[in-house]
Design a protein around this motif. Structure first.
Motif, PDB file in Angstrom:
ATOM      1  N   LYS A  59      29.581  46.942  41.436  1.00  0.00           N
ATOM      2  CA  LYS A  59      29.351  47.939  40.392  1.00  0.00           C
ATOM      3  C   LYS A  59      28.175  47.544  39.517  1.00  0.00           C
ATOM      4  O   LYS A  59      27.436  48.404  39.018  1.00  0.00           O
ATOM      5  N   HIS A  60      27.979  46.235  39.325  1.00  0.00           N
ATOM      6  CA  HIS A  60      26.853  45.749  38.530  1.00  0.00           C
ATOM      7  C   HIS A  60      25.524  46.194  39.136  1.00  0.00           C
ATOM      8  O   HIS A  60      24.544  46.425  38.418  1.00  0.00           O
ATOM      9  N   LEU A  61      25.474  46.326  40.460  1.00  0.00           N
ATOM     10  CA  LEU A  61      24.263  46.779  41.145  1.00  0.00           C
ATOM     11  C   LEU A  61      24.259  48.274  41.415  1.00  0.00           C
ATOM     12  O   LEU A  61      23.292  48.801  41.974  1.00  0.00           O
ATOM     13  N   GLY A  62      25.351  48.950  41.051  1.00  0.00           N
ATOM     14  CA  GLY A  62      25.439  50.372  41.336  1.00  0.00           C
ATOM     15  C   GLY A  62      25.707  50.663  42.796  1.00  0.00           C
ATOM     16  O   GLY A  62      25.391  51.756  43.289  1.00  0.00           O
ATOM     17  N   LEU A  63      26.306  49.695  43.503  1.00  0.00           N
ATOM     18  CA  LEU A  63      26.612  49.861  44.923  1.00  0.00           C
ATOM     19  C   LEU A  63      28.077  50.270  45.101  1.00  0.00           C
ATOM     20  O   LEU A  63      28.858  50.272  44.152  1.00  0.00           O
ATOM     21  N   ILE A  64      28.414  50.592  46.331  1.00  0.00           N
ATOM     22  CA  ILE A  64      29.783  51.009  46.637  1.00  0.00           C
ATOM     23  C   ILE A  64      30.681  49.773  46.672  1.00  0.00           C
ATOM     24  O   ILE A  64      30.405  48.808  47.399  1.00  0.00           O
ATOM     25  N   ALA A  65      31.751  49.810  45.892  1.00  0.00           N
ATOM     26  CA  ALA A  65      32.657  48.661  45.815  1.00  0.00           C
ATOM     27  C   ALA A  65      33.419  48.483  47.127  1.00  0.00           C
ATOM     28  O   ALA A  65      33.736  49.459  47.811  1.00  0.00           O
ATOM     29  N   PRO A  66      33.727  47.242  47.485  1.00  0.00           N
ATOM     30  CA  PRO A  66      34.536  47.006  48.689  1.00  0.00           C
ATOM     31  C   PRO A  66      35.964  47.489  48.489  1.00  0.00           C
ATOM     32  O   PRO A  66      36.460  47.525  47.363  1.00  0.00           O
ATOM     33  N   GLN A  67      36.598  47.819  49.588  1.00  0.00           N
ATOM     34  CA  GLN A  67      38.000  48.220  49.564  1.00  0.00           C
ATOM     35  C   GLN A  67      38.819  47.120  50.237  1.00  0.00           C
ATOM     36  O   GLN A  67      38.665  46.860  51.435  1.00  0.00           O
ATOM     37  N   PHE A  68      39.668  46.495  49.464  1.00  0.00           N
ATOM     38  CA  PHE A  68      40.494  45.403  49.974  1.00  0.00           C
ATOM     39  C   PHE A  68      41.837  45.934  50.450  1.00  0.00           C
ATOM     40  O   PHE A  68      42.411  46.848  49.841  1.00  0.00           O
ATOM     41  N   ASN A  69      42.325  45.344  51.534  1.00  0.00           N
ATOM     42  CA  ASN A  69      43.670  45.674  51.986  1.00  0.00           C
ATOM     43  C   ASN A  69      44.674  44.723  51.335  1.00  0.00           C
ATOM     44  O   ASN A  69      44.332  43.951  50.436  1.00  0.00           O
ATOM     45  N   GLN A  70      45.903  44.755  51.780  1.00  0.00           N
ATOM     46  CA  GLN A  70      46.954  43.949  51.156  1.00  0.00           C
ATOM     47  C   GLN A  70      47.153  42.598  51.839  1.00  0.00           C
ATOM     48  O   GLN A  70      48.033  41.820  51.442  1.00  0.00           O
ATOM     49  N   GLN A  71      46.341  42.287  52.826  1.00  0.00           N
ATOM     50  CA  GLN A  71      46.524  41.046  53.571  1.00  0.00           C
ATOM     51  C   GLN A  71      45.914  39.868  52.823  1.00  0.00           C
ATOM     52  O   GLN A  71      44.715  39.834  52.567  1.00  0.00           O
ATOM     53  N   GLU A  72      46.766  38.915  52.486  1.00  0.00           N
ATOM     54  CA  GLU A  72      46.289  37.731  51.780  1.00  0.00           C
ATOM     55  C   GLU A  72      45.748  36.699  52.764  1.00  0.00           C
ATOM     56  O   GLU A  72      46.070  36.726  53.962  1.00  0.00           O
ATOM     57  N   GLN A  73      44.926  35.787  52.246  1.00  0.00           N
ATOM     58  CA  GLN A  73      44.357  34.711  53.044  1.00  0.00           C
ATOM     59  C   GLN A  73      44.504  33.391  52.295  1.00  0.00           C
ATOM     60  O   GLN A  73      44.664  33.377  51.070  1.00  0.00           O
ATOM     61  N   PRO A  74      44.465  32.267  53.020  1.00  0.00           N
ATOM     62  CA  PRO A  74      44.516  30.965  52.341  1.00  0.00           C
ATOM     63  C   PRO A  74      43.338  30.821  51.375  1.00  0.00           C
ATOM     64  O   PRO A  74      42.244  31.317  51.632  1.00  0.00           O
ATOM     65  N   SER A  75      43.583  30.126  50.284  1.00  0.00           N
ATOM     66  CA  SER A  75      42.586  30.014  49.224  1.00  0.00           C
ATOM     67  C   SER A  75      42.398  28.548  48.827  1.00  0.00           C
ATOM     68  O   SER A  75      43.114  27.658  49.309  1.00  0.00           O
ATOM     69  N   LYS A  76      41.442  28.310  47.977  1.00  0.00           N
ATOM     70  CA  LYS A  76      41.234  26.981  47.387  1.00  0.00           C
ATOM     71  C   LYS A  76      40.432  27.159  46.111  1.00  0.00           C
ATOM     72  O   LYS A  76      39.644  28.113  45.971  1.00  0.00           O
TER      73      LYS A  76
END
Length: 268
Positions: A224-241
Motif C-alpha cells: 500500500k505504501h507503493l500504491g500496489l495491489i496488496a497480497p492475499q494471504f491464505n490461512q495456512q501457517e508456516q514455521p517461523s523464526k
C-alpha cells in the motif's frame, strides 16, 4: 588502520566504500566487470577487476589484497542456482594467502538459522538444508582467519529494494504468521563501519531490526505504501523464526536507525 579492501562493490559494497572514503580511509574495491571500474574511481576508490569465475594467473600478487582490513561481500547466488560459490571463496582465500589483517569481515546471511518457531541468536546456526550447509561452509573459510568477524544480514531493504514489491499482487500466499526479519542498508553500512573501528568484537553478529511484525501485517502495509495491489494471504501457517540482532548493540553500543521494518518504508 588506514587502508580497507572491499571484495564485491555492489549494492552494499559501493555505499560502504563511499562512506569509508568520507571517513578518511583509503579504500580499494573490486568489481567483476571492467566497465564498472570508472564509477569506483570517480568516487575516490582504487578500483580493481576481480572475476572469480575467470581467474587471472597473477591475481594472488595483486595489491588489491594489501590492506589493513578486508570486507568480503560476495552474494552466494544460491537462489539463482549458483553452484560455484564455495569454489569462488576458496580461490579468494588462496589469493589472500598468508596476509594478515587487523580485521576480516565476511558478509553472510541469517539463512543459516532454521525456522523452529523460536528466537535465534548467533549460536543457533545449523545445517537444515543444502543452502544452509553451503553458507556455513563459506563462513568457515574465513572464520578461521585471525581477527575475523562474520556479519549475518537479515533480509535487505533500501534503495531499489522496497519490500512492497516482494509480494505485490500475489494471491493465495501462505505464511501470514511468519515473523519479518529485515535490516536497512544504512544500518548495514553503519554496523560494518563500527566493527572495522573496534578491536573488541565477537566472532559473529546478526544484523536485523528489533521489531518483527508478521508477513500478513507488514507486506500488506508495504504494498500500500507503493500504491500496489496488496497480497492475499491464505490461512495456512508456516514455521517461523525471530532473529535476535541485539548482540552488536549490547557489546558495541550500536543503535539501529531503523528499529522497525515499518520505518524503513520511507527510506527505500
Amino acid at each position: 588502520m588506514n587502508t580497507i579492501t572491499i571484495i564485491g562493490c555492489g549494492w552494499f559494497g559501493f555505499p560502504l566504500a563511499t562512506q569509508l572514503v568520507k571517513q578518511g580511509f583509503k579504500v580499494k574495491a573490486s568489481k567483476r566487470d571492467p566497465d564498472d571500474l570508472a564509477q569506483l574511481q570517480q568516487a575516490g576508490i582504487e578500483a580493481f577487476q576481480l572475476d572469480l569465475a575467470h581467474i587471472i594467473a597473477d591475481a594472488k600478487h595483486s595489491s588489491l589484497f594489501d590492506a589493513d582490513a578486508i570486507v568480503i561481500n560476495i552474494p552466494p547466488g544460491l537462489r539463482r542456482g549458483d553452484t560455484d560459490y564455495l569454489a569462488y571463496l576458496t580461490q579468494l582465500k588462496n589469493f589472500i594467502g598468508e596476509r594478515q589483517y587487523q580485521k576480516v569481515i565476511f558478509i553472510s546471511t541469517t539463512g543459516v538459522y532454521p525456522s523452529l518457531d523460536q528466537t535465534v541468536t548467533e549460536h543457533d546456526a545449523a545445517v537444515f538444508n543444502d543452502s544452509s550447509d553451503i553458507l556455513l561452509q563459506a563462513e568457515a573459510i574465513f572464520s578461521a582467519m585471525q581477527n575475523s568477524c562474520i556479519v549475518r544480514f537479515s533480509g535487505l531493504v533500501g534503495p531499489k529494494r522496497h519490500p512492497g514489491r516482494f509480494f505485490a499482487g500475489k494471491t493465495d500466499v501462505s505464511g501470514a504468521n511468519v515473523a519479518v526479519n529485515l535490516v536497512h542498508l544504512d544500518d548495514c553500512i553503519a554496523a560494518v563501519s563500527l566493527i572495522l573501528s573496534r578491536k573488541d568484537t565477537s566472532a559473529i553478529y546478526n544484523l536485523t531490526a528489533n521489531e518483527h511484525p508478521t508477513r500478513g501485517e507488514f507486506y500488506v502495509a508495504a504494498t500500500k505504501h507503493l500504491g500496489l495491489i496488496a497480497p492475499q494471504f491464505n490461512q495456512q501457517e508456516q514455521p517461523s523464526k525471530i532473529i535476535d540482532g541485539q548482540l552488536i548493540s549490547h557489546q558495541l553500543g550500536f543503535e539501529y536507525a531503523f528499529s522497525s521494518p515499518f520505518k524503513m518504508l520511507d527510506a527505500c
